[in-house]
Motif scaffolding. Structure first.
Motif, PDB file in Angstrom:
ATOM      1  N   HIS A  74       4.616   5.765  11.080  1.00  0.00           N
ATOM      2  CA  HIS A  74       3.227   6.120  10.755  1.00  0.00           C
ATOM      3  C   HIS A  74       2.310   5.952  11.959  1.00  0.00           C
ATOM      4  O   HIS A  74       1.506   6.815  12.252  1.00  0.00           O
ATOM      5  CB  HIS A  74       2.715   5.274   9.588  1.00  0.00           C
ATOM      6  N   ALA A 124      -6.673   5.139   0.988  1.00  0.00           N
ATOM      7  CA  ALA A 124      -7.648   6.219   0.842  1.00  0.00           C
ATOM      8  C   ALA A 124      -6.976   7.541   0.439  1.00  0.00           C
ATOM      9  O   ALA A 124      -7.590   8.352  -0.256  1.00  0.00           O
ATOM     10  CB  ALA A 124      -8.429   6.405   2.139  1.00  0.00           C
ATOM     11  N   THR A 125      -5.733   7.721   0.893  1.00  0.00           N
ATOM     12  CA  THR A 125      -5.042   8.988   0.603  1.00  0.00           C
ATOM     13  C   THR A 125      -4.036   8.878  -0.517  1.00  0.00           C
ATOM     14  O   THR A 125      -3.567   9.876  -1.018  1.00  0.00           O
ATOM     15  CB  THR A 125      -4.307   9.507   1.857  1.00  0.00           C
ATOM     16  N   GLY A 126      -3.664   7.616  -0.872  1.00  0.00           N
ATOM     17  CA  GLY A 126      -2.583   7.355  -1.821  1.00  0.00           C
ATOM     18  C   GLY A 126      -2.812   7.889  -3.160  1.00  0.00           C
ATOM     19  O   GLY A 126      -2.112   8.350  -3.942  1.00  0.00           O
ATOM     20  N   GLU A 184      -5.517   0.768   4.979  1.00  0.00           N
ATOM     21  CA  GLU A 184      -6.706   1.387   4.391  1.00  0.00           C
ATOM     22  C   GLU A 184      -6.574   2.910   4.363  1.00  0.00           C
ATOM     23  O   GLU A 184      -6.991   3.554   3.398  1.00  0.00           O
ATOM     24  CB  GLU A 184      -7.974   0.962   5.148  1.00  0.00           C
ATOM     25  N   GLY A 185      -5.999   3.477   5.413  1.00  0.00           N
ATOM     26  CA  GLY A 185      -5.774   4.914   5.424  1.00  0.00           C
ATOM     27  C   GLY A 185      -4.837   5.335   4.297  1.00  0.00           C
ATOM     28  O   GLY A 185      -5.050   6.356   3.636  1.00  0.00           O
ATOM     29  N   ARG A 186      -3.826   4.548   4.068  1.00  0.00           N
ATOM     30  CA  ARG A 186      -2.878   4.835   2.985  1.00  0.00           C
ATOM     31  C   ARG A 186      -3.567   4.707   1.624  1.00  0.00           C
ATOM     32  O   ARG A 186      -3.361   5.541   0.728  1.00  0.00           O
ATOM     33  CB  ARG A 186      -1.681   3.891   3.077  1.00  0.00           C
ATOM     34  N   SER A 246       0.825  -1.215   0.000  1.00  0.00           N
ATOM     35  CA  SER A 246       0.000   0.000   0.000  1.00  0.00           C
ATOM     36  C   SER A 246       0.858   1.263   0.000  1.00  0.00           C
ATOM     37  O   SER A 246       0.364   2.344  -0.322  1.00  0.00           O
ATOM     38  CB  SER A 246      -0.978   0.005   1.181  1.00  0.00           C
TER      39      SER A 246
END
Length: 158
Positions: free
Chosen positions: A98, A156-158, A152-154, A72
């Protein structure tokens, strides 16, 4: 991406431990689902007295969750050296920079340490006991709970 994380992962790329790859959310999420299935199958294998098989699946689940996190971030082990060790080292680097070290960092370190028991069972026919399987399943659960939200956060922002 913080400068510290960029530096650590970049160093791993420069040193040949990792290579850059496109981020594929489907692959990342599929690996997590495979890890969840491995956890269920490992628990069943433990109950059926297939301790070595259960341990192998629990370990593989840990590796897949760690690899999904690493993927990710757009990198993967290059295969130049120890693929599994590099997977866990990269996941640990991401966690340190992170999510903070804490218990999640300890879970990644513990998952990496499972490699030694796995190698013993796989290559030297060493016996795996039920407590080792339980430990591996606990670590896998901790990784699923802790690493998947970071992944998932990565994504969503990736």
């Amino acid at each position: 991406m913080t400068p510290a994380r960029r530096t650590e992962l970049s160093r791993m790329v420069v040193d040949g431990e990792l290579e850059q790859v496109p981020v594929d959310p489907t692959v990342c999420r599929t690996m997590v689902e495979q890890a969840r299935r491995h956890a269920r199958t490992a628990a069943a294998g433990r109950d059926m007295d297939d301790l070595e098989g259960a341990f192998q699946l629990a370990y593989d689940g840990c590796r897949k969750v760690a690899l999904a996190l690493v993927l990710s971030f757009g990198v993967r082990p290059s295969g130049e050296r120890g693929h599994h060790a590099d997977t866990f080292a990269a996941a640990a680097a991401i966690v340190r920079n992170h999510a903070g070290q804490g218990t999640l960092g300890q879970a990644v370190d513990d998952a990496s340490d499972l490699r030694f028991a796995r190698s013993g069972a796989e290559y030297r026919a060493e016996v795996v006991d039920e407590s080792a399987v339980d430990d591996a399943l606990t670590i896998l659960d901790e990784l699923l709970v802790g690493l998947v939200p970071v992944m998932e956060g990565r994504l969503a922002t990736g």
